[in-house]
Motif scaffolding. Structure first.
Motif, mmCIF file in Angstrom:
data_model
loop_
_atom_site.group_PDB
_atom_site.id
_atom_site.type_symbol
_atom_site.label_atom_id
_atom_site.label_comp_id
_atom_site.label_asym_id
_atom_site.label_seq_id
_atom_site.Cartn_x
_atom_site.Cartn_y
_atom_site.Cartn_z
ATOM 1 N N UNK A 811 0.935 -1.215 -0.208
ATOM 2 C CA UNK A 811 0.224 -0.069 -0.088
ATOM 3 C C UNK A 811 0.799 1.343 -0.132
ATOM 4 N N UNK A 812 2.003 1.101 -0.320
ATOM 5 C CA UNK A 812 3.050 2.555 -0.166
ATOM 6 C C UNK A 812 3.037 3.050 1.188
ATOM 7 N N UNK A 813 3.097 2.375 2.314
ATOM 8 C CA UNK A 813 3.293 2.866 3.401
ATOM 9 C C UNK A 813 2.021 3.877 3.821
ATOM 10 N N UNK A 814 0.696 3.309 3.564
ATOM 11 C CA UNK A 814 -0.509 3.994 3.691
ATOM 12 C C UNK A 814 -1.512 3.204 4.645
ATOM 13 N N UNK A 815 -2.425 3.651 5.571
ATOM 14 C CA UNK A 815 -2.973 2.828 6.095
ATOM 15 C C UNK A 815 -4.490 2.669 5.589
ATOM 16 N N UNK A 816 -4.739 3.421 4.642
ATOM 17 C CA UNK A 816 -6.168 3.410 3.932
ATOM 18 C C UNK A 816 -6.440 2.056 3.384
ATOM 19 N N UNK A 817 -5.446 1.427 2.693
ATOM 20 C CA UNK A 817 -5.836 0.200 2.174
ATOM 21 C C UNK A 817 -5.887 -0.958 3.167
ATOM 22 N N UNK A 818 -5.186 -0.756 4.256
ATOM 23 C CA UNK A 818 -5.264 -1.749 5.626
ATOM 24 C C UNK A 818 -6.664 -1.695 6.087
ATOM 25 N N UNK A 819 -7.254 -0.358 6.319
ATOM 26 C CA UNK A 819 -8.529 -0.141 6.954
ATOM 27 C C UNK A 819 -9.628 -0.815 5.967
ATOM 28 N N UNK A 1033 6.311 12.039 -1.108
ATOM 29 C CA UNK A 1033 5.425 11.854 -1.827
ATOM 30 C C UNK A 1033 3.961 11.207 -1.490
ATOM 31 N N UNK A 1034 2.941 11.631 -1.495
ATOM 32 C CA UNK A 1034 1.631 11.415 -0.970
ATOM 33 C C UNK A 1034 1.062 10.147 -1.626
ATOM 34 N N UNK A 1035 1.433 10.122 -3.042
ATOM 35 C CA UNK A 1035 1.010 9.027 -3.723
ATOM 36 C C UNK A 1035 2.126 8.352 -4.371
ATOM 37 N N UNK A 1036 2.890 7.578 -3.848
ATOM 38 C CA UNK A 1036 4.221 7.304 -4.432
ATOM 39 C C UNK A 1036 4.169 6.289 -5.859
ATOM 40 N N UNK A 1037 4.810 6.531 -6.935
ATOM 41 C CA UNK A 1037 4.451 5.891 -7.838
ATOM 42 C C UNK A 1037 5.268 4.578 -7.925
ATOM 43 N N UNK A 1038 4.899 3.586 -8.823
ATOM 44 C CA UNK A 1038 5.490 2.281 -8.560
ATOM 45 C C UNK A 1038 6.495 2.094 -9.735
#
Length: 1296
Positions: A811-819, A1033-1038
């Protein structure tokens, strides 16, 4: 009488009554109209009028509307009349100048010009001329012929025109002449419009002009396209094309994609000009290739809209990519030879070489070289990046850096021919012949040499071999090869002996167990658990293997003898495949085919984890395949790591002579004793057995924990164990239980997977017997019975739990996908196994209560909730003095289930609109625990929105909720660790930019698994802008491997977990891996130094020092998350949230304390011996004294060097080693600006030039203290935060 017409059949009859006419001629009714006149008489029949309300309303509405219309018309008439009257009054005041009518002549040729002049120019110009003449009359200049120096008519007229610009002033409209010009202008426009011939001619002329312009532009566009296609055709020749004359489509797509990425870094105003004409499609993976025409046509489609300047830049970018592709092709050929070299050196056949022995060979080879022409391209093996940054003892010795290190690539390319003048074959031959020689020598070097020489002999002969290699490159070395081929006796191929077969089976078991572990749903916590028990397993396996070593020693010796024979046979096979007659060398196509597919991999050799030859043997393709990550091992190297390490030692542009000498030196010098072979084989056996047993115990745990709670009850496990041998081993079970309680810090009645493995292993250790493990585990497996429905339910639940962990890892170090994954898992389970309950869920995090301390020391903040409760829960805070069962669950650490909410009097209802009769349902709160089993939050689930009668949660549902809580905890701490690592990396990057001005930019990538394939991807998390500021980066690219073929060094760094130095897009890059406890890279720090080949010496030392400290900080973070105690040195580190911001500075401070403590009295006396020290030294000492004696420094008492020198005592060094910049109270913190003023004018690079180690250490120490003081001030301004870590990043509502 009226005529009555007969009615139609079936129609009703109609009676008509006609009244008789009244008599009397005087009455109106007696007047009858003539027949056929069309006028009605009163005697005619008429329908009665119905006066309804609708008719009345319509009539009134029409009357009102007519009155309004009449009023509006009258008002408009009055306004028009008033405007006409006003116009007449103005016309009377401003007379029209008749002189303006002179512009109305009958010359139609000048009609258009006159219309333009009268309308745009003359109204202002004539008034200006009139004003000019008036002023001239006033000055009396009209009667004199001489010019006046004080009056310039041109300036006066220009000044008037600027002041009376018709866009901003209407002063000219008051003139009668201008008013007349306006009427003339309107008349001229009417005349111009009426001349049809002129208008048609003008339209035709304009159409012709446009057509010619369009044709001219089309011709220019066509010529430009043809020119570009010709340029693309020439560009095609620069690429190292395949034998069939084609170029891979994926390479072209990568070149286009990389140009688009470079354009993203340009200013916003330039980005549109660099945008591709067409969006790029997905990178081709089918292996499609393009011919020259297809190559030009494909590129033209994407570059049609480029301007000429942008296209030239794109062509330069293509040339850079082509050069990188050619270099990659040459590098792949070298990798084939190095792979074969690895196989020839791997005498034990397990796919591993001794790393320290390889580095020792590199050092001996480096020391034996005396000629700079060969040594100039190599890197010092005792220095980074060949040696690990932790293995480099002293950064101050930089003798390995060549002179002219700051030269750009163009300058170095010019100097390279001068350095290689002694190589006539390399310089005088053309490119085709040079490639032929390269291939010939590579094939000669592939021939095996089984008889090795001593290191001393080789060292003595290296200089002679260097000259021979330069003068006689074409001569094949056949004498030594023939002698080595004749020594081993030719024997028929025999079946492998028992010892060898056993080792192969063990290595195969190891690989299978590794594959099964990868396929099985494992979380991040399991990787951390493996590290905690690694040392314990080694001790246990050593104790277990010690009893079996004697019995299998003879088998191992037989195995070694057999492997030695097999190695010789393999080398013979390689020599047969690679040895090509001289006549066949002319055929380049056949040579390429043979180089591409050398059949050198023996069937009897098995390789360790991470070993893959597929990438090394694709010689002429640059599309690297994902070979998986290899864990770094300080003691050993697999084939991929060996190849990468050797390439790092050889440098980016190695000479052929150096490569040939090195391969021969390693082949002849690498030896292993029989004891080392046996030790390596036994180690491989122990690792394979350990992985196999671990996999068996994990499978047993998964079977026991069917609902995925992550724990098993110790009483159930103990009860099942007591049935073994009908209770004869109860004493061993009790001993194992006591040993587990002593070993585990946080043991309770519930066992995690790691504790379960430890408990079973402790019990087995107490039971005598060689095969106890297999029998005992098999008994436990057979004792756990699950029905088919339970197994299906357990598999589905474990799949959903794994999706929660996967969401955190990808999830790119974001909690939203985990929730979202947590709520999805709860929804799916409620639908499938919970009787289709309609549930609501929320997540709350434990925080310090800094706002209202009287309401409790901690509080719960709701950070995520399902959609139906989001409006009432998100952002709300639950305090201890409020209703609720949440804090009871926090204190006890156990789930609390309320079957009937309506009957419970201590429930907090956040929805104020829910009526008391609607408060039916069940709720449960499950604690969220970290690895130390400390509660850091709660997971709440309820059925308040469910209208079913059965709303109570049953046992297997509660166990699944506990599994969801554990999966969320694993995911939370995984993201928390990554965010903390990024914060520390941000500090390190800032220090690198501060200390190394030649570093262009630094990018940090995180490694994530790819859900779509078995490979991994990179996430671009941090980068530095043009000013050196770190940007998150808020939305880190892949970044996928297939899309970044020209930045393959990043993936090589991750593949091998080693530092990689490479060139990309004309810039030199250093990729440094940050490893986890397994040794696998979890992040990459990409440092770009631009066109420089090496950094200056002092900057290179600083970069290495910062990377070493960053590595230490990363290891400390991983140890903390694995369950170890936190290390706090400074007072400010007591705040967990701000601790990450100062950890890097704290490590620097600790290192400087150690360096200061090592300063001897002699070095310090040398500093005091200055009578008139340099200004830089004096400023540094004054800054140090200002920290301890600020008042004396500000008063000027220490401005004199005599007084300042008296402060340089051993007490000062003791104060430096004990000083804590963050320990002072808020009012006593030293303002940073009062310290910075003393050293702000001291360049960092100038300090080391004076050769004073104490001054340099004190200079660095002052800088670190200033940084720590600034961080402490910021932390005290932002006091408070989350107890665990503030990684939730705000509130989140999730809809499914």
């Amino acid at each position: 009488m009226a005529d009555v017409h007969p009615a139609k059949p079936g129609s009703p009859t109609k009676r008509v009554t006609v009244s008789a006419p009244r008599s009397g001629s005087g009455s109106r009714g007696s007047q009858r109209s003539a027949p056929g006149s069309g006028k009605r008489t009163p005697t005619d029949y008429s329908r009665p009028i119905v006066r309804s309300a609708v008719r009345r309303w319509k009539r009134m509405h029409e009357q009102n509307m007519m009155e309004k219309l009449v009023g509006m018309r009258n008002e408009k008439k009055l306004m028009v009349k008033a405007s006409k009257d006003d116009a007449k009054k103005v016309a009377r005041k401003i007379p029209i100048e008749v002189l303006a009518k002179d512009w109305l002549n009958e010359n139609e040729a000048t009609l258009e010009v006159r219309a333009y002049l009268v309308d745009k120019v003359l109204p202002t110009l004539i008034l200006g001329v009139e004003k000019l003449l008036t002023e001239a009359d006033k000055l009396g200049l009209t009667e004199e012929n001489e010019a006046d120096a004080n009056f310039n008519p041109i300036n006066y007229l220009a000044q008037y025109l600027m002041r009376n610009n018709p866009r901003y002033s209407n002063f000219s409209e008051a003139s009668p002449y201008v008013r007349g010009l306006r009427e003339v202008s309107e008349e001229l426009k009417r005349q111009l419009f009426n001349i049809e011939d002129n208008r048609l001619a003008r339209i035709k002329a304009e159409a012709k002009r446009r057509r010619e312009e369009r044709e001219r532009q089309e011709q220019m566009r066509l010529e430009e396209r043809n020119r570009r296609e010709e340029a693309f055709g020439k560009q095609f020749e620069e690429w190292h094309v395949q034998p069939d004359g084609r170029v891979e489509l994926s390479l072209v797509q990568n070149a286009l994609r990389s140009f688009a990425e470079i354009a993203e870094s340009l200013p916003e105003g330039l980005k549109p000009g660099y945008k591709l004409s067409k969006p790029l499609e997905a990178t081709d993976e089918s292996g499609r290739s393009l011919t020259s025409k297809e190559f030009a046509k494909y590129l033209t489609v994407f570059t049609d809209d480029f301007s000429r300047e942008v296209h030239e830049q794109f062509m330069l970018h293509l040339s850079t990519c082509a050069e990188a592709h050619r270099a990659a092709s040459s590098r792949e050929q070298r990798r084939i030879l190095l792979t074969n070299l690895f196989i020839s050196c791997d005498h034990s056949g397990i796919g591993l070489l001794d790393r320290h022995r390889i580095l020792s060979l590199f050092e001996n080879f480096w020391d034996s070289l005396k000629e700079d022409t060969v040594k100039v391209t190599l890197r010092n093996p005792r220095k980074w990046p060949v040696a690990e940054i932790d293995e480099v003892l002293d950064f101050s010795d930089d003798e390995d850096f060549p002179q002219g290190e700051e030269k750009k690539p163009a300058e170095q390319k010019e100097e390279k021919p001068k350095q290689t003048t002694e190589e006539p074959a390399v310089q005088k031959q053309e490119e085709p012949s040079q490639q032929t020689e390269d291939k010939k020598e590579e094939k000669e070097e592939e021939k095996p040499v089984t008889e090795s020489k001593p290191d001393t002999e080789e060292t003595q002969q290296v200089s002679e071999q260097t000259q021979e290699a330069k003068t006689d490159e074409k001569e094949p070395e056949q004498t030594q090869e023939e002698s080595t081929d004749q020594k081993p006796e030719e024997k028929p191929t025999e079946a492998p002996s028992g010892g060898e077969q056993e080792s192969k089976e063990e290595a195969t078991v190891e690989q299978k167990s590794n594959e099964e572990e990868k396929e099985a749903p494992t979380g991040t916590e399991e990787k951390v658990e493996e590290q905690q028990e690694k040392k314990e397993e080694e001790k246990e396996q050593a104790a277990e293997g010690g009893d079996k070593e004697e019995s299998k020693k003879e088998e191992g010796e037989k195995e070694e003898k057999k492997e030695g024979d097999d190695t010789v046979q393999v080398q013979k096979e390689k020599s047969v495949v690679i040895d090509v007659p001289e006549k066949e060398e002319k055929d380049e196509g056949s040579k390429d085919e043979e180089v591409k597919s050398p059949r050198t991999e023996p069937a009897s050799v098995t390789f360790a984890e991470g070993t893959d030859f597929s990438r090394e043997k694709t010689a002429l393709t640059t599309q690297s395949r994902g070979s998986g990550q290899s864990a770094f091992d300080e003691m050993s190297l697999n084939v991929s790591q060996f190849v990468q390490l050797t390439e790092t030692f050889l440098g980016n542009e190695p000479f052929k002579a150096a490569f040939n000498l090195l391969t021969k030196f390693i082949r002849d010098g690498y030896e292993e004793t029989e004891e080392e072979k046996m030790e390596r084989l036994m180690k491989a056996r122990k690792e394979a057995l350990s992985h196999q047993r671990k996999h068996m115990l994990d499978s047993l745990f998964e079977k026991w924990d069917n609902d995925g709670s992550g724990y098993v009850d110790m009483d159930d496990v103990e009860a099942q164990m007591q049935k073994y041998k009908e209770g004869q081993e109860n004493e061993a079970i009790q001993k194992g239980k006591l040993k587990l309680k002593k070993h585990s810090k946080y043991a309770d009645n519930r066992l995690s997977k790691r504790e379960f493995r430890q408990f079973v292993q402790f019990v087995i250790d107490e039971i005598p017997g060689a095969d106890t493990f297999e029998y005992f585990v098999e008994f436990l497996v057979n004792g756990v019975e699950r029905s088919y429905a339970e197994r299906i339910r357990g598999e589905a639940r474990k799949k959903w739990l794994q999706q929660v962990v996967t969401a955190a890892e990808t999830g790119g170090a974001s909690m939203e996908p985990v929730y979202k994954a947590v709520f999805q898992a709860l929804y799916k389970d409620a639908e499938a196994h919970g009787g289709a309950k309609r549930i609501s869920a929320n997540i709350s995090m434990l925080e310090r209560n800094t706002m209202y301390p009287d309401r409790g020391s901690v509080c719960l903040r709701y950070v995520a909730a399902t959609m139906e409760d989001a409006d009432y829960l998100l952002g709300k805070i639950l305090y201890k003095d409020m209703k609720g069962i949440s804090f009871a669950a926090v204190d006890s650490g156990k789930p609390i289930h309320v079957p009937r909410v309506a009957n419970h009097g201590n429930i907090q209802f956040w929805n104020p609109y829910r009526l008391p009769e609607d408060r039916e349902g069940s709720c449960i709160v499950v604690p969220l625990k970290d690895r130390r089993k400390r509660v850091f939050g709660l997971l709440g689930i309820d059925t308040m929105n469910d209208r079913h009668t059965k709303q109570i949660f049953i046992t297997h549902e509660i166990q699944f909720f506990q599994g969801v809580a554990k999966s969320f905890s694993i995911s939370y701490h995984h993201i928390d660790m990554r965010k903390k690592l990024l914060r520390i990396t941000e500090s390190a990057v800032s220090w690198i930019h501060r200390r190394s001005p030649h570093v262009h930019d630094i990018v940090t990538y995180m490694v994530e698994p790819d859900q779509g394939s078995k490979d991994y991807i990179l996430r671009k998390m941090l980068f530095t802008d043009e000013k050196g500021n770190v940007q998150n980066l808020i939305n880190p690219p892949r970044l996928e491997r297939k899309d970044n073929l020209f930045r393959d060094y990043l993936f090589k760094c991750v593949d091998n977990s080693e530092t990689v130095s490479a060139d990309a897009y004309g810039e030199r890059h250093l990729a440094f891996p940050l490893r986890d406890d397994d040794g696998r890279a979890m992040a990459v720090v990409d440092i770009s130094i631009g066109e420089l080949k090496n950094l200056p010496e002092h900057e290179n030392r600083e970069v290495q020092r910062m990377l070493k400290l960053l590595n230490q900080a990363h290891k400390e973070i991983t140890r903390e998350f694995s369950g170890e105690d936190k290390q706090t040195v400074l007072e400010a580190e007591k705040d967990d949230d701000g601790r990450m911001d100062i950890m890097f500075d704290r490590l620097m401070l600790m290192e400087l304390r150690e360096n200061v403590a090592k300063i001897d009295a002699k070095s310090f006396a040398e500093l005091r011996s200055y009578n008139d020290p340099p200004k830089i030294i004096q400023q540094i000492v004054k800054a140090v004294c200002a920290i301890f004696n600020l008042e004396e420094v500000e008063s000027g008492d220490l401005d004199d060097w005599t007084n300042l020198r008296s402060c340089l005592t051993q007490d000062l060094l003791q104060k430096i080693t004990e000083y804590d910049p963050t320990a002072a109270s808020d009012h006593a913190l030293i303002p940073p600006e009062k310290l910075e003023k003393h050293i702000k004018d001291v360049p960092h690079g100038e300090v080391g030039k004076f050769g004073s180690i104490p001054a340099q250490n004190m200079y660095n120490w002052v800088f670190v203290c200033i940084s720590l003081i600034e961080h402490t001030i910021k932390m005290r301004e932002n006091t408070g935060g989350n107890i665990a870590a503030s990684t939730q990043g705000g509130e989140t509502s999730v809809s499914t």
